[in-house]
Design an enzyme around this catalytic site. Structure first.
Site, short mmCIF file in Angstrom:
data_model
loop_
_atom_site.label_atom_id
_atom_site.label_comp_id
_atom_site.label_asym_id
_atom_site.label_seq_id
_atom_site.Cartn_x
_atom_site.Cartn_y
_atom_site.Cartn_z
N ASP A 139 -11.13 3.82 -50.25
CA ASP A 139 -11.85 4.53 -49.19
C ASP A 139 -12.72 5.63 -49.78
O ASP A 139 -13.87 5.84 -49.36
CB ASP A 139 -10.86 5.18 -48.21
CG ASP A 139 -10.09 4.16 -47.40
OD1 ASP A 139 -10.61 3.04 -47.23
OD2 ASP A 139 -8.99 4.50 -46.95
N HIS A 172 -11.46 3.66 -39.46
CA HIS A 172 -10.79 2.39 -39.74
C HIS A 172 -9.29 2.62 -39.71
O HIS A 172 -8.83 3.77 -39.62
CB HIS A 172 -11.27 1.76 -41.05
CG HIS A 172 -10.75 2.39 -42.30
ND1 HIS A 172 -11.24 3.57 -42.82
CD2 HIS A 172 -9.76 2.00 -43.16
CE1 HIS A 172 -10.59 3.86 -43.94
NE2 HIS A 172 -9.69 2.93 -44.17
N GLU A 182 -6.98 -4.68 -40.59
CA GLU A 182 -7.62 -3.37 -40.45
C GLU A 182 -8.79 -3.52 -39.47
O GLU A 182 -9.48 -4.53 -39.44
CB GLU A 182 -8.16 -2.87 -41.81
CG GLU A 182 -7.06 -2.49 -42.79
CD GLU A 182 -7.55 -1.59 -43.94
OE1 GLU A 182 -8.69 -1.07 -43.87
OE2 GLU A 182 -6.78 -1.43 -44.89
ZN LIG Z 1 -8.49 2.70 -45.88
#
Ligand SMILES: [Zn+2]
Length: 142
Positions: free
Chosen positions: A99, A79, A25
Site C-alpha cells: 500500500d 480499500h 479486497e
Molecule cells: Zn492494503
C-alpha cells in the site's frame, strides 16, 4: 493531525461495499473538496483477490471524468483488508508495504480492516514511505 470529514451515510456506503465484496479486497474513490467527502465511488478490484487490489482502469477513468464534470477533487482512496494486510497479521488496519509503495496520489488512504467480525476504518496520509494517521470526522448533514 489532518482530518477527513464524511457523513454517516458515506461511511455506511463504504462499509456495505467492503462487506459485499468479502472475501475479496474492495476499493473505491472518495470525491470532494478540501477534506470534505461528497461522493463515494466504488471501483471494481480487477485482481479479485483477498490480498491485493488494482482498480479497474476504465472505471477509475470514468470516476475521474465524473469528478471533473462535477467540479470535485479526489480526496481519498479506500480499500479493505478482509483477512489482514496482504496476508500478514489478520485484521491489521495499517497500510501494508505494498500500500505504501503504491500510494501514488497525495490524498488520504482509508483502510477498512475486519477483526472479530466487524469492520473498522482507519485513515492515513502516506508520505515518504510512512503512514501518518488521519482523523476521520463523521458529521451529519454536511
Ligand atoms: Zn492494503
Amino acid at each position: 493531525m489532518q482530518t477527513l470529514t464524511l457523513s454517516p451515510e458515506q461511511m455506511e456506503s463504504m462499509r456495505l461495499h467492503v462487506e459485499d465484496r468479502r472475501p475479496e479486497e474492495a476499493c473505491g474513490l472518495l470525491a470532494g473538496k478540501g477534506g470534505h467527502v461528497q461522493q463515494v465511488l466504488p471501483v471494481t478490484n480487477q485482481n479479485h483477490s483477498a490480498v491485493s487490489f488494482r482498480m479497474d482502469p476504465l472505471e477509475q477513468l470514468r470516476a475521474f471524468n465524473w469528478m471533473d464534470a462535477n467540479g470535485l477533487d479526489l480526496v481519498a482512496i479506500y480499500h479493505s483488508h478482509p483477512a489482514g494486510p496482504e496476508a500478514a497479521s489478520p485484521g491489521n488496519p495499517a497500510p501494508s508495504p505494498t500500500d505504501i509503495a503504491e500510494a501514488a496520489y497525495p490524498v488520504v488512504y482509508i483502510i477498512w480492516s475486519r477483526a472479530d467480525g466487524s469492520w473498522q476504518a482507519h485513515a492515513y496520509s502516506i508520505q515518504q514511505g510512512h503512514g501518518l494517521e488521519v482523523e476521520l470526522s463523521i458529521v451529519r448533514d454536511q
